[in-house]
Design a protein around this motif. Structure first.
Motif, PDB file in Angstrom:
ATOM      1  N   VAL A  35      47.250  35.950  38.937  1.00  0.00           N
ATOM      2  CA  VAL A  35      46.566  36.045  40.228  1.00  0.00           C
ATOM      3  C   VAL A  35      45.758  37.336  40.231  1.00  0.00           C
ATOM      4  O   VAL A  35      45.971  38.233  39.403  1.00  0.00           O
ATOM      5  CB  VAL A  35      47.551  36.040  41.422  1.00  0.00           C
ATOM      6  N   ALA A  36      44.827  37.427  41.164  1.00  0.00           N
ATOM      7  CA  ALA A  36      44.048  38.656  41.332  1.00  0.00           C
ATOM      8  C   ALA A  36      44.735  39.547  42.351  1.00  0.00           C
ATOM      9  O   ALA A  36      45.052  39.110  43.463  1.00  0.00           O
ATOM     10  CB  ALA A  36      42.629  38.328  41.788  1.00  0.00           C
ATOM     11  N   PRO A  38      45.133  42.911  44.962  1.00  0.00           N
ATOM     12  CA  PRO A  38      44.262  43.445  46.019  1.00  0.00           C
ATOM     13  C   PRO A  38      43.181  44.376  45.484  1.00  0.00           C
ATOM     14  O   PRO A  38      42.097  44.480  46.075  1.00  0.00           O
ATOM     15  CB  PRO A  38      45.239  44.192  46.931  1.00  0.00           C
ATOM     16  N   ASP A  39      43.459  45.051  44.367  1.00  0.00           N
ATOM     17  CA  ASP A  39      42.493  45.977  43.792  1.00  0.00           C
ATOM     18  C   ASP A  39      41.564  45.321  42.774  1.00  0.00           C
ATOM     19  O   ASP A  39      40.777  45.993  42.110  1.00  0.00           O
ATOM     20  CB  ASP A  39      43.211  47.156  43.137  1.00  0.00           C
ATOM     21  N   GLY A  40      41.681  43.971  42.646  1.00  0.00           N
ATOM     22  CA  GLY A  40      40.826  43.264  41.709  1.00  0.00           C
ATOM     23  C   GLY A  40      41.348  43.218  40.288  1.00  0.00           C
ATOM     24  O   GLY A  40      40.645  42.771  39.380  1.00  0.00           O
ATOM     25  N   SER A  41      42.573  43.672  40.083  1.00  0.00           N
ATOM     26  CA  SER A  41      43.162  43.629  38.748  1.00  0.00           C
ATOM     27  C   SER A  41      43.845  42.289  38.517  1.00  0.00           C
ATOM     28  O   SER A  41      44.282  41.619  39.461  1.00  0.00           O
ATOM     29  CB  SER A  41      44.180  44.758  38.569  1.00  0.00           C
ATOM     30  N   VAL A  42      43.939  41.880  37.262  1.00  0.00           N
ATOM     31  CA  VAL A  42      44.614  40.640  36.894  1.00  0.00           C
ATOM     32  C   VAL A  42      46.119  40.908  36.806  1.00  0.00           C
ATOM     33  O   VAL A  42      46.553  41.803  36.075  1.00  0.00           O
ATOM     34  CB  VAL A  42      44.085  40.104  35.552  1.00  0.00           C
ATOM     35  N   VAL A  43      46.888  40.129  37.559  1.00  0.00           N
ATOM     36  CA  VAL A  43      48.336  40.325  37.627  1.00  0.00           C
ATOM     37  C   VAL A  43      49.051  39.116  37.058  1.00  0.00           C
ATOM     38  O   VAL A  43      48.860  37.996  37.547  1.00  0.00           O
ATOM     39  CB  VAL A  43      48.793  40.548  39.089  1.00  0.00           C
ATOM     40  N   ARG A  75      36.383  33.627  36.156  1.00  0.00           N
ATOM     41  CA  ARG A  75      36.140  32.202  36.340  1.00  0.00           C
ATOM     42  C   ARG A  75      37.241  31.571  37.173  1.00  0.00           C
ATOM     43  O   ARG A  75      36.984  30.733  38.041  1.00  0.00           O
ATOM     44  CB  ARG A  75      36.059  31.520  34.976  1.00  0.00           C
ATOM     45  N   GLY A  76      38.486  31.967  36.913  1.00  0.00           N
ATOM     46  CA  GLY A  76      39.606  31.403  37.661  1.00  0.00           C
ATOM     47  C   GLY A  76      39.753  32.019  39.031  1.00  0.00           C
ATOM     48  O   GLY A  76      40.098  31.330  39.997  1.00  0.00           O
ATOM     49  N   ALA A  77      39.478  33.323  39.139  1.00  0.00           N
ATOM     50  CA  ALA A  77      39.647  34.015  40.410  1.00  0.00           C
ATOM     51  C   ALA A  77      38.489  33.766  41.365  1.00  0.00           C
ATOM     52  O   ALA A  77      38.599  34.032  42.565  1.00  0.00           O
ATOM     53  CB  ALA A  77      39.788  35.520  40.170  1.00  0.00           C
ATOM     54  N   LYS A  78      37.372  33.287  40.824  1.00  0.00           N
ATOM     55  CA  LYS A  78      36.159  33.044  41.626  1.00  0.00           C
ATOM     56  C   LYS A  78      35.589  34.343  42.202  1.00  0.00           C
ATOM     57  O   LYS A  78      34.920  34.336  43.228  1.00  0.00           O
ATOM     58  CB  LYS A  78      36.450  32.053  42.772  1.00  0.00           C
ATOM     59  N   ARG A  79      35.893  35.458  41.539  1.00  0.00           N
ATOM     60  CA  ARG A  79      35.338  36.750  41.934  1.00  0.00           C
ATOM     61  C   ARG A  79      35.560  37.733  40.789  1.00  0.00           C
ATOM     62  O   ARG A  79      36.382  37.476  39.891  1.00  0.00           O
ATOM     63  CB  ARG A  79      35.993  37.274  43.211  1.00  0.00           C
ATOM     64  N   PRO A  80      34.849  38.833  40.775  1.00  0.00           N
ATOM     65  CA  PRO A  80      35.027  39.794  39.687  1.00  0.00           C
ATOM     66  C   PRO A  80      36.451  40.369  39.667  1.00  0.00           C
ATOM     67  O   PRO A  80      36.978  40.776  40.699  1.00  0.00           O
ATOM     68  CB  PRO A  80      34.002  40.891  40.000  1.00  0.00           C
ATOM     69  N   VAL A  81      37.060  40.373  38.502  1.00  0.00           N
ATOM     70  CA  VAL A  81      38.389  40.961  38.324  1.00  0.00           C
ATOM     71  C   VAL A  81      38.410  41.716  37.004  1.00  0.00           C
ATOM     72  O   VAL A  81      37.540  41.510  36.145  1.00  0.00           O
ATOM     73  CB  VAL A  81      39.507  39.884  38.327  1.00  0.00           C
TER      74      VAL A  81
END
Length: 226
Positions: A35-36, A38-43, A75-81
């Protein structure tokens, strides 16, 4: 875990998800959820409990490295991560911890035993279950028990130190998880998690052996039997 919850967990594990890298659909039991934050990192969400849009990658070291290198998580998050360089190793550690926790739970429930004598006794008694062997254990001792295991699955992705931690011992090379009785579902869950972990544990040519009921993943260095 009740039988109903075990059945629900098994059913969920077999529902399919698509890998971000291979673009192929497969049972979710063979993938890792992310998952993404809150800070945009991949978790990594190996327990599949975190809220938010989940995206999935095949449980394989090379595949996950590709996802990081090609920045495919957006691609999966639909936003920059962003995915940090240590993500692959972090996922491996989380999967190993999950295996150890399941094994410790099996031990506390009375479904798991450790030590050469107890494991041999369980195998010779014909009890159904999963044979555990340390990936860095001595090959001769492992081979003897593997011969007794017959068509029982063999899990050999945990080190002697990891097995020892699960059993509360100083040193453990051999273990057995009974798949019968009230704690039988833990053996199946351990096998599924060990399969995922196996995709992240480094192997060299000749280290994979096939077992009639599953894969046996060999370790690199010898360790004295105990």
């Amino acid at each position: 875990m009740s039988r109903r919850r075990e059945a629900a967990a098994a059913e969920a594990a077999e529902s399919e998800r698509r890998c971000l890298v291979t673009r192929e659909s497969a049972p979710r039991s063979g993938l890792v959820r992310f998952v993404a934050g809150p800070d945009g990192s991949v978790v990594p969400d190996v327990d599949e409990r975190l809220p938010g849009r989940g995206f999935w990658v095949t449980a394989d070291r090379a595949v996950l490295r590709t996802a990081v290198a090609r920045r495919l998580f957006g691609r999966g998050a639909k936003r920059p991560v962003t995915a940090d360089d240590g993500l692959v190793e972090r996922v491996e550690a989380l999967l190993a911890r999950r295996c150890v926790e399941l094994l410790a739970l099996a031990r506390r429930s009375g479904a798991a035993v450790a030590g050469l004598a107890k494991v041999r006794q369980a195998l010779e008694a014909g009890r159904p279950g999963v044979l555990l062997e340390a990936s860095d254990g001595a090959e001769d001792g492992r081979a003897r028990l593997r011969a007794l295991a017959g068509d029982r699955p063999v899990v050999a992705v945990l080190t002697a130190a990891e097995l020892a931690g699960a059993f509360g011992r100083e040193h453990t090379v051999h273990g057995f998880v009974d798949s019968g009785g009230p704690g039988g579902g833990l053996a199946d869950r351990l096998r599924r998690e060990a399969d995922r972990l196996g995709g992240f544990r480094v192997m060299t040519p000749g280290q994979r052996l096939e077992n009639p009921a599953g894969a046996c993943i060999e370790g690199a260095g010898p360790l004295m039997d105990g």
